[in-house]
Design an enzyme around this catalytic site. Structure first.
Site, PDB file in Angstrom:
ATOM      1  N   ARG A  83       0.819  -1.215   0.000  1.00 45.08           N
ATOM      2  CA  ARG A  83       0.000   0.000   0.000  1.00 45.08           C
ATOM      3  C   ARG A  83       0.850   1.261   0.000  1.00 45.08           C
ATOM      4  O   ARG A  83       0.535   2.233  -0.703  1.00 45.08           O
ATOM      5  CB  ARG A  83      -0.966   0.005   1.192  1.00 45.08           C
ATOM      6  CG  ARG A  83      -2.016   1.112   1.092  1.00 45.08           C
ATOM      7  CD  ARG A  83      -3.133   0.941   2.107  1.00 45.08           C
ATOM      8  NE  ARG A  83      -2.673   1.141   3.478  1.00 45.08           N
ATOM      9  CZ  ARG A  83      -3.476   1.108   4.538  1.00 45.08           C
ATOM     10  NH1 ARG A  83      -4.772   0.871   4.396  1.00 45.08           N
ATOM     11  NH2 ARG A  83      -2.998   1.298   5.758  1.00 45.08           N
ATOM     12  N   LYS A 186      -2.494   6.775   1.083  1.00 47.39           N
ATOM     13  CA  LYS A 186      -2.385   7.173   2.494  1.00 47.39           C
ATOM     14  C   LYS A 186      -1.356   8.299   2.583  1.00 47.39           C
ATOM     15  O   LYS A 186      -0.175   8.081   2.882  1.00 47.39           O
ATOM     16  CB  LYS A 186      -1.994   5.984   3.373  1.00 47.39           C
ATOM     17  CG  LYS A 186      -2.260   6.209   4.859  1.00 47.39           C
ATOM     18  CD  LYS A 186      -2.117   4.912   5.629  1.00 47.39           C
ATOM     19  CE  LYS A 186      -2.341   5.121   7.137  1.00 47.39           C
ATOM     20  NZ  LYS A 186      -3.750   5.426   7.460  1.00 47.39           N
ATOM     21  N   GLU A 222     -16.434   7.398   3.381  1.00 52.03           N
ATOM     22  CA  GLU A 222     -15.472   6.937   4.378  1.00 52.03           C
ATOM     23  C   GLU A 222     -15.620   7.747   5.655  1.00 52.03           C
ATOM     24  O   GLU A 222     -16.008   8.913   5.642  1.00 52.03           O
ATOM     25  CB  GLU A 222     -14.038   7.074   3.844  1.00 52.03           C
ATOM     26  CG  GLU A 222     -12.999   6.421   4.726  1.00 52.03           C
ATOM     27  CD  GLU A 222     -11.632   6.299   4.062  1.00 52.03           C
ATOM     28  OE1 GLU A 222     -10.797   5.550   4.585  1.00 52.03           O
ATOM     29  OE2 GLU A 222     -11.400   6.955   3.036  1.00 52.03           O
TER      30      GLU A 222
END
Length: 343
Positions: A83, A186, A222
Site C-alpha cells: 500500500r 495514504k 469513508e
C-alpha cells in the site's frame, strides 16, 4: 537505552511515547541506500524540502502484538508494504522495495522489543513508516531525494472505552477527498482535509465524522480515518468508491466474514440504506472495529439508529474477536497473515 520502563500498560492511551530506536533509509542518485539505525527523534531537513511545501509524503500504520505464547507477531506487513508503494507512486515518489520494507519493520520491532506491551494488557506496539521528499527546491515538481523511516510506540485502544458502540455524524459541508484524487493513497493531505470536520464532530460529542461521496452527496464514503461497513441478512456490505483508502483491516474482515459463511458485497451504499442495517462499524488498524450506535445527519434532521440496545451486534463481536485472536496468537492463522519477528 537500558533505562527501566515505567509504563502502565493497561492504561495506555493512543499517543506517542519515545522508544529506543528508529530505522531509516535514504534514496539518492536514483537508488535506495542501506538501512541505518538512529536513536534521534529528529529529522535534519532543509526548510525548502518538498514534503513541507508540496505535501510529498506518505505513511502507514501497522501493529506488533505479543501473543499468548510470548512470541511477537506483526500483522499483514506485506499488505502495508504494497500500500505504501502505491501511495508513493501516486504522488511520484520512488517505491521502497517490499523486501526492504519488511526488513526495516522486523529490525525496528526487534530493536525496541522491551516496548512491546505484554499479552493481556490490551495494548500493542504501533509501527509508523513514513516516506518524505527532502530535496530543497522551490517549484512544484517531485523531489530527487527521499527519506524513508520507521518509528514505533506502544499504544492502547484508539477509543478509550475499547470495543463498544459510539455515535457518528454525517458531514455535508466538507469532502475528505475527491474521486480520482488522492483518496486511495495514504498521504497526509487527506488527513489535513478532514481536521475541521473531525474537530466539529468531536466538539458535538461524536466519535468521528462520515463523508458522503463528493460527486453526488448520496452515498456513504469513508469515516474520518476508517472504512465503513454495514451488516444485514448475513451480508457484509462496504462502500465501493474511487476516493476511499483501501483498508487492510477491512480487507481482512471481508475474508473473515466469508470464512464465517457471510456474503460480502462491495458497492455503493445510499444513505437511506442505513435504516436497514442490523449492525455497522468503522474499521481500521487503530481500533480494528468501532461498532456504531447511530449515525446522525443533522443537516437533514435525521438519525439512523443501528444498535437498538446500545451494544455491539453479534456478528461485529464475532469478527472483532476472530481478528484479535489471530493477531494475538489465540486462534489459528489460517491465511498466514502474521509474521513472527521475535520467537
Amino acid at each position: 537505552m537500558d533505562k527501566e520502563l515505567n509504563i502502565d500498560w493497561a492504561n495506555l492511551s493512543f499517543g506517542y511515547i519515545p522508544t529506543d530506536y528508529n530505522v531509516r533509509c535514504s534514496y539518492k542518485n536514483g537508488e535506495w541506500g542501506e538501512i541505518e539505525t538512529s536513536s534521534s527523534e529528529l529529522i535534519p531537513m532543509h526548510m525548502a524540502a518538498t514534503c513541507l511545501h508540496y505535501g510529498q509524503e506518505a505513511f502507514e500504520g501497522l501493529k506488533a502484538f505479543r501473543g499468548k505464547d510470548g512470541k511477537v507477531r506483526v500483522f499483514r506487513m506485506d499488505e502495508n508494504a504494497a500500500r505504501i508503494q502505491k501511495s508513493a507512486e501516486g504522488i511520484m515518489m520512488p517505491p521502497l522495495p517490499k523486501e526492504k520494507f519488511e526488513e526495516m519493520v522486523k529490525k525496528v520491532v526487534r530493536l525496541n522489543e522491551r516496548f512491546v506491551p505484554p499479552y493481556g494488557s490490551g495494548a500493542s506496539l504501533y509501527i509508523r513508516p513514513l516516506q518524505i521528499g527532502i530535496t530543497a527546491q522551490v517549484g512544484v515538481k517531485p523531489a530527487k531525494e527521499y527519506l524513508f523511516l520507521i518509528f514505533v510506540t506502544p499504544v492502547g485502544p484508539y477509543f478509550k472505552g475499547g470495543f463498544k458502540t459510539t455515535p457518528y455524524v454525517i458531514t455535508r459541508k466538507y469532502d475528505r477527498a475527491a474521486p480520482l484524487g488522492t483518496g486511495t493513497f495514504k498521504v497526509g493531505g487527506n488527513y489535513a482535509a478532514s481536521l475541521r470536520a473531525s474537530h466539529e464532530a468531536h466538539t458535538a460529542g461524536y466519535s468521528a465524522e462520515f463523508y458522503l461521496d463528493a460527486r453526488e452527496k448520496k452515498y456513504m464514503d469513508e469515516c474520518g480515518a476508517a472504512n465503513f461497513f454495514g451488516i444485514k441478512n448475513n451480508t457484509y456490505i462496504t462502500p465501493l468508491s474511487s476516493s476511499i483508502l483501501p483498508s487492510i483491516t477491512n480487507k481482512s474482515l471481508m475474508q473473515l466474514a466469508e470464512d464465517m459463511g457471510m456474503t460480502v458485497e462491495r458497492r455503493h451504499i445510499p444513505e437511506e440504506e442505513l435504516t436497514t442495517f442490523e449492525e455497522a462499524g468503522a474499521c481500521g488498524t487503530a481500533a480494528v472495529i468501532s461498532p456504531i450506535e447511530r449515525i446522525d445527519d443533522p443537516e437533514n434532521n435525521r438519525s439512523y439508529v443501528i444498535s437498538k440496545d446500545g451494544n455491539p451486534g453479534p456478528l461485529c463481536t464475532k469478527l472483532y474477536n476472530r481478528l484479535r485472536g489471530i493477531q494475538l496468537g489465540e486462534e489459528e492463522d489460517t491465511h498466514h497473515w502474521n509474521t513472527i519477528v521475535i520467537e
